[in-house]
Design an enzyme around this catalytic site. Structure first.
Site, PDB file in Angstrom:
ATOM      1  N   ARG A 199       0.611  -1.080   0.135  1.00 19.81           N
ATOM      2  CA  ARG A 199      -0.250   0.096   0.018  1.00 19.81           C
ATOM      3  C   ARG A 199       0.890   1.230   0.119  1.00 19.81           C
ATOM      4  NH1 ARG A 199      -5.522  -1.176   1.543  1.00 19.81           N
ATOM      5  NH2 ARG A 199      -5.472   1.449   1.617  1.00 19.81           N
TER       6      ARG A 199
ATOM      7  N   TYR B   3       0.217 -13.079  -0.092  1.00 22.74           N
ATOM      8  CA  TYR B   3       0.502 -12.969  -2.002  1.00 22.74           C
ATOM      9  C   TYR B   3       2.190 -11.802  -1.943  1.00 22.74           C
ATOM     10  CZ  TYR B   3      -2.120  -9.189  -0.927  1.00 22.74           C
ATOM     11  OH  TYR B   3      -3.000  -8.049  -0.116  1.00 22.74           O
TER      12      TYR B   3
END
Length: 403
Positions: free
Chosen positions: A120, A229
């Protein structure tokens, strides 16, 4: 005519400004960029002393990648993101494969963009650099907004805790789940799902063999799920473990602690328990959304992103929908200029149906992930019978609106 007010404070200085964005997260930054590209000057206020994102992993669907392409940011995205070959669904209790979604060439061609996963903060840094490079954007930190008022004369007054104030032509509230600006439009509260999330990232080299560095792997089970992931060019591995709290259901305070995390995942398969061991136990997030609104604007004030449509995580669309909001506002500004009545009307009309569908579908998808008993048996049967290149249930989300 009485003014509409959200909050109250005393101020000593007022600065005149054009479009004012409140909130320096992904949605706010993208809105500033979209407005600048439409030729509009924009000022952005962020309450924190620095521009940062809490959390690690972020899934960016092709609908959002297209927005980033249109903002001229895709080359930077390619430098830091991972483009997985598929998304995999596994049963969290048995460890059995259920189905997958192919993210390969057919997916990219169909949706005119890839599926990406990234940190992010990497995306925020890319947006921040682009904002700083624009001579139409002013960024200000340490600006905690405590009041927003619509005044006569087509002015919105914004007051901050440091006694500064702004007289803006229009305001976009991109100030998140607990938005102060939302109070001008709705008198509601966030809705707690009763689920707690734990996150963790580790260098891939520290994890040894057995890590799937080319997939988004989702493990689903009764009241639990875990997703894993790679991020940051594949150097880090992101793990998020989520569970429904029995203590929350019983109305107890302090629910969602590490002991409950371990208890809820105790019946999971070995692979999932190993993943849960990777998360940070020092902090957890309680997940919320809100009921959908039938309007996001009032006068010269509009809501955007989580301030307008916070949603649960099951579609991976929270940040993606904020990016779509930003692009829609940019289109409105390019078409209607300073006529904010038309800009906001077009924005609201174009965006509410889609974002509302994402909100409600995310809730339903979460129920499907977490079902038990006969529901789990039927779900697994349906999933195991579908093909990896069956995009029936993703077209509505990922196809461009013009297709």
């Amino acid at each position: 005519m009485p003014s509409k007010t959200c909050g109250d404070t005393m101020t000593t200085h007022t600065e005149r400004t054009g479009l004012l964005v409140i909130g320096g997260g992904i949605g706010g930054m993208a809105t500033a960029l979209a407005a600048a590209r439409a030729g509009r000057p924009v000022r952005l206020l962020e309450r924190a002393p620095a521009f940062t994102e809490i959390g690690a992993g972020l899934q960016v669907g092709p609908n959002a990648i297209r927005v980033l392409m249109n903002l001229g940011l895709y080359e930077r995205i390619e430098e830091v993101a991972v483009f997985p070959s598929r998304g995999v669904f596994m049963d969290a209790l048995t460890g059995k494969y259920l189905t997958s979604l192919d993210f390969g060439p057919a997916f990219r061609e169909r949706y005119i963009a890839p599926y990406a996963v990234m940190h992010r903060s990497d995306l925020l840094d890319i947006l921040l650099d682009a904002c700083r490079a624009s001579d139409r954007i002013v960024l200000e930190n340490g600006k905690e907004v405590v009041a927003v008022r619509e005044l006569d004369g087509d002015i919105v007054r914004v007051e901050c805790a440091d006694a500064s104030a702004y007289a803006a032509d229009a305001v976009v509230g991109a100030d998140g789940l607990n938005s102060r600006v939302r109070g001008l439009i709705a008198d509601d509260e966030p809705v707690c799902s009763g689920y707690a999330a734990y996150r963790g990232t580790m260098p891939v080299g520290d994890l040894g063999a057995g890590i799937d560095g080319d997939s988004v792997v989702l493990w689903i089970g009764p009241g639990i799920h875990m997703i894993q992931y790679p991020i940051r060019r594949g150097e880090l591995y992101n793990t998020v473990a989520v569970f429904h709290s029995d203590s929350f259901q019983q109305g107890k305070d302090g629910w969602g602690g590490p002991e409950e995390l371990d208890a809820r995942f105790a019946t999971a398969c070995d692979e999932v328990r190993r993943g849960v061991a990777l998360v940070d136990r020092s902090r957890h997030w309680k997940t919320y959304d809100r009921e959908p609104l039938d309007r996001w604007t009032t006068g010269r004030v509009a809501l955007l992103g989580d301030a307008a449509h916070p949603m649960l995580q099951y579609l991976g669309q929270g940040a993606c929908q904020a990016l779509e909001d930003a692009e829609a506002l940019g289109r409105g500004l390019a078409e209607h200029g300073d006529d904010f009545t038309k800009v906001f009307a077009a924005y609201e009309q174009g965006r509410i149906p889609r974002a509302t569908r994402c909100q409600t579908t995310a809730r339903t998808w979460g129920e499907i992930w977490h079902t038990d008993g006969v529901g789990r048996t039927l779900r697994n049967h349906i999933l195991t019978s579908r093909a990896a290149d069956d995009y029936t249930h993703t077209d509505w989300l990922y196809l461009p609106a013009s297709v």
